[in-house]
Motif scaffolding. Structure first.
Motif, PDB file in Angstrom:
ATOM      1  N   GLU A   1       0.828  -1.197   0.000  1.00 33.15           N
ATOM      2  CA  GLU A   1       0.000   0.000   0.000  1.00 33.15           C
ATOM      3  C   GLU A   1       0.869   1.256   0.000  1.00 33.15           C
ATOM      4  O   GLU A   1       1.982   1.266   0.495  1.00 33.15           O
ATOM      5  CB  GLU A   1      -0.960  -0.002   1.185  1.00 33.15           C
ATOM      6  CG  GLU A   1      -0.340   0.167   2.529  1.00 33.15           C
ATOM      7  CD  GLU A   1      -1.392   0.139   3.627  1.00 33.15           C
ATOM      8  OE1 GLU A   1      -1.140   0.779   4.649  1.00 33.15           O
ATOM      9  OE2 GLU A   1      -2.430  -0.502   3.472  1.00 33.15           O
ATOM     10  N   ARG A   2       0.328   2.285  -0.629  1.00 35.61           N
ATOM     11  CA  ARG A   2       1.035   3.556  -0.769  1.00 35.61           C
ATOM     12  C   ARG A   2       0.206   4.656  -0.140  1.00 35.61           C
ATOM     13  O   ARG A   2      -0.962   4.492   0.145  1.00 35.61           O
ATOM     14  CB  ARG A   2       1.254   3.864  -2.250  1.00 35.61           C
ATOM     15  CG  ARG A   2       2.070   2.828  -2.972  1.00 35.61           C
ATOM     16  CD  ARG A   2       2.195   3.146  -4.443  1.00 35.61           C
ATOM     17  NE  ARG A   2       0.939   3.295  -5.166  1.00 35.61           N
ATOM     18  CZ  ARG A   2       0.185   2.299  -5.598  1.00 35.61           C
ATOM     19  NH1 ARG A   2       0.521   1.069  -5.365  1.00 35.61           N
ATOM     20  NH2 ARG A   2      -0.921   2.523  -6.260  1.00 35.61           N
ATOM     21  N   ARG A   3       0.826   5.794   0.040  1.00 33.38           N
ATOM     22  CA  ARG A   3       0.114   6.965   0.556  1.00 33.38           C
ATOM     23  C   ARG A   3       0.280   8.078  -0.468  1.00 33.38           C
ATOM     24  O   ARG A   3       1.381   8.392  -0.906  1.00 33.38           O
ATOM     25  CB  ARG A   3       0.703   7.384   1.898  1.00 33.38           C
ATOM     26  CG  ARG A   3      -0.083   8.494   2.571  1.00 33.38           C
ATOM     27  CD  ARG A   3       0.425   8.754   3.969  1.00 33.38           C
ATOM     28  NE  ARG A   3       0.304   7.621   4.847  1.00 33.38           N
ATOM     29  CZ  ARG A   3      -0.763   7.340   5.591  1.00 33.38           C
ATOM     30  NH1 ARG A   3      -1.817   8.126   5.535  1.00 33.38           N
ATOM     31  NH2 ARG A   3      -0.784   6.291   6.378  1.00 33.38           N
ATOM     32  N   SER A   4      -0.845   8.692  -0.860  1.00 34.98           N
ATOM     33  CA  SER A   4      -0.797   9.785  -1.827  1.00 34.98           C
ATOM     34  C   SER A   4      -0.214  11.025  -1.168  1.00 34.98           C
ATOM     35  O   SER A   4      -0.061  11.084   0.054  1.00 34.98           O
ATOM     36  CB  SER A   4      -2.210  10.078  -2.362  1.00 34.98           C
ATOM     37  OG  SER A   4      -2.980  10.701  -1.361  1.00 34.98           O
ATOM     38  N   THR A   5       0.083  12.042  -1.973  1.00 36.13           N
ATOM     39  CA  THR A   5       0.624  13.286  -1.429  1.00 36.13           C
ATOM     40  C   THR A   5      -0.384  13.990  -0.539  1.00 36.13           C
ATOM     41  O   THR A   5      -0.009  14.781   0.321  1.00 36.13           O
ATOM     42  CB  THR A   5       1.061  14.233  -2.559  1.00 36.13           C
ATOM     43  OG1 THR A   5      -0.043  14.434  -3.437  1.00 36.13           O
ATOM     44  CG2 THR A   5       2.241  13.668  -3.322  1.00 36.13           C
ATOM     45  N   ALA A   6      -1.669  13.702  -0.716  1.00 38.14           N
ATOM     46  CA  ALA A   6      -2.706  14.294   0.129  1.00 38.14           C
ATOM     47  C   ALA A   6      -2.921  13.498   1.412  1.00 38.14           C
ATOM     48  O   ALA A   6      -3.716  13.881   2.251  1.00 38.14           O
ATOM     49  CB  ALA A   6      -4.017  14.381  -0.641  1.00 38.14           C
ATOM     50  N   GLY A   7      -2.218  12.370   1.565  1.00 35.14           N
ATOM     51  CA  GLY A   7      -2.320  11.571   2.776  1.00 35.14           C
ATOM     52  C   GLY A   7      -3.321  10.437   2.698  1.00 35.14           C
ATOM     53  O   GLY A   7      -3.555   9.750   3.687  1.00 35.14           O
ATOM     54  N   ILE A   8      -3.894  10.190   1.531  1.00 31.76           N
ATOM     55  CA  ILE A   8      -4.869   9.110   1.370  1.00 31.76           C
ATOM     56  C   ILE A   8      -4.117   7.795   1.183  1.00 31.76           C
ATOM     57  O   ILE A   8      -3.200   7.705   0.369  1.00 31.76           O
ATOM     58  CB  ILE A   8      -5.787   9.373   0.165  1.00 31.76           C
ATOM     59  CG1 ILE A   8      -6.569  10.666   0.385  1.00 31.76           C
ATOM     60  CG2 ILE A   8      -6.713   8.193  -0.092  1.00 31.76           C
ATOM     61  CD1 ILE A   8      -7.323  11.138  -0.825  1.00 31.76           C
ATOM     62  N   VAL A   9      -4.500   6.757   1.931  1.00 34.38           N
ATOM     63  CA  VAL A   9      -3.869   5.443   1.814  1.00 34.38           C
ATOM     64  C   VAL A   9      -4.470   4.711   0.625  1.00 34.38           C
ATOM     65  O   VAL A   9      -5.693   4.569   0.515  1.00 34.38           O
ATOM     66  CB  VAL A   9      -4.056   4.618   3.104  1.00 34.38           C
ATOM     67  CG1 VAL A   9      -3.484   3.220   2.924  1.00 34.38           C
ATOM     68  CG2 VAL A   9      -3.410   5.313   4.278  1.00 34.38           C
ATOM     69  N   ILE A  10      -3.595   4.246  -0.288  1.00 34.23           N
ATOM     70  CA  ILE A  10      -4.024   3.505  -1.468  1.00 34.23           C
ATOM     71  C   ILE A  10      -3.619   2.050  -1.258  1.00 34.23           C
ATOM     72  O   ILE A  10      -2.433   1.752  -1.181  1.00 34.23           O
ATOM     73  CB  ILE A  10      -3.360   4.066  -2.744  1.00 34.23           C
ATOM     74  CG1 ILE A  10      -3.672   5.552  -2.883  1.00 34.23           C
ATOM     75  CG2 ILE A  10      -3.800   3.278  -3.963  1.00 34.23           C
ATOM     76  CD1 ILE A  10      -2.849   6.258  -3.924  1.00 34.23           C
ATOM     77  N   PRO A  11      -4.586   1.123  -1.144  1.00 34.67           N
ATOM     78  CA  PRO A  11      -4.241  -0.278  -0.886  1.00 34.67           C
ATOM     79  C   PRO A  11      -3.509  -0.910  -2.068  1.00 34.67           C
ATOM     80  O   PRO A  11      -3.628  -0.452  -3.211  1.00 34.67           O
ATOM     81  CB  PRO A  11      -5.592  -0.939  -0.648  1.00 34.67           C
ATOM     82  CG  PRO A  11      -6.593  -0.047  -1.260  1.00 34.67           C
ATOM     83  CD  PRO A  11      -6.014   1.337  -1.235  1.00 34.67           C
ATOM     84  N   ALA A  12      -2.767  -1.976  -1.790  1.00 31.41           N
ATOM     85  CA  ALA A  12      -2.004  -2.661  -2.828  1.00 31.41           C
ATOM     86  C   ALA A  12      -2.900  -3.289  -3.879  1.00 31.41           C
ATOM     87  O   ALA A  12      -2.483  -3.499  -5.013  1.00 31.41           O
ATOM     88  CB  ALA A  12      -1.126  -3.733  -2.194  1.00 31.41           C
ATOM     89  N   THR A  13      -4.158  -3.571  -3.527  1.00 30.46           N
ATOM     90  CA  THR A  13      -5.079  -4.205  -4.473  1.00 30.46           C
ATOM     91  C   THR A  13      -5.745  -3.209  -5.418  1.00 30.46           C
ATOM     92  O   THR A  13      -6.424  -3.623  -6.351  1.00 30.46           O
ATOM     93  CB  THR A  13      -6.171  -4.970  -3.706  1.00 30.46           C
ATOM     94  OG1 THR A  13      -6.834  -4.057  -2.830  1.00 30.46           O
ATOM     95  CG2 THR A  13      -5.572  -6.114  -2.921  1.00 30.46           C
TER      96      THR A  13
END
Length: 98
Positions: free
Chosen positions: A16-28
């Protein structure tokens, strides 16, 4: 390493990653076509533009993974590398070979 091959280790995790706005983006989550950065760990004798320690940009869909001593690496051809970030570039440039 033989011929024009480059052995690289991926930067960070592919989870999972975190966008520049702080939103967590899951690996799926499905993303558009995205290139990945990696660090060159070994280069073949016919590689001209990359040295060990350079950061390289490549397409993660066109990769061959290999495991050495319990660590996962990616094996690429030099022609599959889109850009090289190197500190040996002149100070007035961007630091990228394209």
């Amino acid at each position: 390493m033989l011929h024009d091959r480059v052995l690289v280790r991926l930067d960070g995790s592919e989870g999972e990653r975190r966008s520049t706005a702080g939103i967590v983006i899951p690996a799926t989550a499905s993303m558009g076509r995205r290139l990945s950065w990696a660090v060159a760990m070994g280069v073949g004798p016919n590689v001209r533009s990359i040295v060990v320690g350079d950061r390289v940009l490549f397409d993660p869909d066109d990769r061959s993974e290999v495991e050495l001593h319990g660590k996962t690496y990616v094996l690429l051809r030099e022609r599959d590398v889109h850009a090289v970030a190197a500190s040996r570039v002149e100070s007035d440039g961007t630091g990228l070979y394209l």
